[in-house]
Design an enzyme around this catalytic site. Structure first.
Site: not given
Length: 619
Positions: A12, A15-16, A63
């Site tokens: 979170d 990055k995306t 994660h």
């Protein structure tokens, strides 16, 4: 020129979202990722960089539960894009991803300070200090740090420019090699096309029509078509995200962790020697998760007393790997990061902790020609080096070394004996050891001309397998360094010492045998003529053969050396071509004697059989 950017960072930390802002492509492809708003598996995109062209991007999950997926995508990254949220700073997965990138030797790093719209200036400056502390003392200290707020488009263009500058400064990849390989991270089928595998091409260049090898497994397949970044191409280069449509295998046999490669490039192995970089203490024999290429493999790591920084990883299932490939080790449970490493010997021999030779075997990669490296390995073992030992020492398979071995053989800089290799100097030294062993055995047993090969080789300290031994002895016999008869060997300078009684009987027997000419007498006939029992005649035949005065043509048929020489003269006078009947008549014998004699001359290369005739071979 193809390059690869890989994201890294805590879950979170944006990055995306950042990749989508940079490229216009959402790398999250799984419904679960969309629903949870969290990257679970690898995602892929690309960006056009001025002066470079289209650059691949791999987006990895942050994660900790999906760290093995991150490792599958982090291998081979040219530029690591480390994402750190300005409102949180460096977090546990930031540190772990950073360590992984160091261990995998990402060439360059750019830090993206994300979510700057959610932080005030003090928080941003604190996050920068946090990042600087993380990078301090590493190869990435002082790397570019760009503030961005991807959701609002702030800093995205600046980041893209910085990435372009860093990529343009990179040394070019070698994309000319034919030894390409692709770690497989996805497998699927397309209706009307068949099986497709994807991954980031790790080395060389692959072309449409290339033959390829699937490892582990060993299936041979053919590359039917290639896509890079969704566009058809006739080839793909190292660093590019690549999709290969292949024929020759079934989708059910394919999975992440395998590799597709040019035949002979990688090895299927369960035992690997590595150069080790520890980040935590490792126990000898500890169970680990080895991340090689795109796969995770369970195994154990073994250390050595005499080679600090070298370890051996033994896997529970086979993996595909090649010399120089990077890997990461994690503890089996809990899966904490332990070490990184470089594959030195892809297909190694299991060795004990106390093995004193491991330091000699695991040598740093050298730029010298392969042939010279082979000779260096051979020079370390005076009694011969097996092909597999050379492969282990150089970390290359037999296919990769084949041309170099062939060149060494042709130039006579190395001699091969069914998989055992010697330099010419080693061959000469070994020949003298064998001759010395024979001389010692002759001195201890002056009544025996020929000694069993096994006894001679044991005395000489030659512990080879049967086939190489046969080739070695044949070469020694061809060069007249030893004499061979059946399973026995003799020094060419040795002469058997006969007692006076034996010498006297031998002289009488030779005189009688020569009276019979081509019609060789049997032991009973000779016994009557020479006045000795048949057993004594058989013994004197044996001694005569060993002294070279008698020739054995076949069981129970013996001639004096002088008679054989006279019969050879007759053969040459009959030439250039003659029949068995002509030889029989010329020697006053019968087919009973003529056939064995001509077979003897065939073997001695005096004659050569052509149909029903003999052709005289010129001396």
């Amino acid at each position: 020129m193809a390059y690869l950017i890989g994201t890294a960072g805590h879950v979170d930390h944006g990055k995306t979202t950042l990749i989508a802002a940079l490229t216009g492509i959402d790398p999250d492809r799984l419904p679960e990722e969309k629903a949870r708003g969290m990257t679970i598996d690898l995602g892929f995109a690309y960006v056009d960089v001025e002066g470079v062209g289209r650059v691949s991007i791999v987006d990895v999950p942050g994660h900790e539960r999906f760290i093995k997926n991150m490792l599958a995508g982090a291998s081979g990254v040219d530029v690591a894009l480390l994402c750190v949220a300005a409102d949180e700073g460096v977090m546990p997965q930031t540190r772990e991803h950073f360590l992984i990138l160091r261990l995998l030797e990402a060439k360059r790093m750019v830090v993206a300070l994300t979510k700057c719209d959610l932080a005030d200036r003090e928080m941003i400056e604190y996050a920068k200090l946090d990042v600087a502390a993380l990078l301090e003392g590493s190869p990435y200290e002082g790397c570019p740090n760009v503030e961005v707020a991807a959701s609002k488009g702030v800093g995205v263009d600046e980041l893209k420019n910085v990435l372009g500058e860093v990529i343009r400064a990179l040394p070019p990849r070698d994309t000319t090699g034919k030894d390409w390989f692709l770690p497989i991270d996805r497998v699927f089928t397309i209706v009307g096309h068949g099986t497709v595998v994807t991954g980031t091409l790790a080395r060389g260049a692959v072309h449409v029509g290339d033959e390829a090898e699937l490892l582990p497994g060993g299936d041979r397949v053919r590359v039917r078509s290639i896509q890079t970044h969704g566009s058809a191409s006739d080839h793909a280069e190292a660093g590019q995200r690549t999709a290969l449509n292949i024929v020759g295998t079934k989708k059910e046999l394919l999975h992440r962790g395998q590799a597709l490669c040019a035949p002979g490039t990688l090895e299927e192995t369960t035992c690997i020697n590595i150069r080790l970089v520890e980040v935590a203490e490792i126990e000898h024999g500890e169970r680990v998760r080895a991340h090689i290429g795109s796969g995770e493999f369970i195994g154990k790591v073994f250390l050595f007393d005499n080679a600090r920084g070298i370890a051996q990883v033994r896997l529970e299932s086979p993996a595909a790997c090649g010399k120089g490939q990077r890997l990461v080790l994690r503890r089996y449970s809990p899966p904490d990061l332990l070490a990184g490493g470089e594959v030195v010997t892809p297909s190694a021999k299991p060795r004990r902790k106390s093995d004193s030779k491991i330091a000699e075997i695991v040598q740093p990669t050298s730029d010298e020609p392969i042939a010279e490296r082979i000779l260096r390995v051979l020079s370390s073992k005076p009694s011969g080096t097996k092909t597999e030992e050379v492969c282990e020492a150089l970390g290359m398979n037999a296919n990769a070394l084949g041309d170099a071995f062939e060149d060494l053989k042709k130039s006579e800089r190395a001699l091969g004996f069914a998989g055992v290799w010697l330099t010419p100097e080693q061959f000469d030294s070994l020949a003298e050891r064998i001759r010395s062993a024979l001389a010692k055995l002759h001195e201890a047993n002056p009544r025996s001309s020929y000694h069993p090969k096994a006894t001679v080789l044991q005395e000489a300290g030659v512990d080879w397998d049967p086939k190489p031994v046969d080739r070695l002895i044949s070469r020694l016999a061809e060069e007249r360094r030893v004499l061979v008869q059946g399973s026995g060997m003799r020094h060419p300078d040795f002469a058997i010492r006969l007692t006076d009684k034996q010498q006297e009987l031998l002289s009488r027997v030779l005189e009688v045998m020569e009276k019979f000419g081509a019609v060789a007498p049997d032991a009973k006939e000779l016994a009557g003529e020479a006045g000795a029992p048949p057993q004594a005649i058989e013994e004197i035949w044996r001694l005569g053969v060993e002294t070279g005065q008698i020739v054995r043509v076949e069981e129970g048929m013996y001639y004096s050396r002088r008679t054989i020489e006279e019969l050879e003269t007759t053969v040459r006078q009959l030439g250039p071509r003659f029949t068995v009947a002509q030889f029989r008549d010329a020697t006053g014998s019968s087919r009973k004697f003529a056939l064995p004699l001509l077979q003897y001359f065939d073997e001695a290369k005096v004659t050569r059989r052509v149909g029903e005739e003999r052709v005289v071979v010129e001396p």
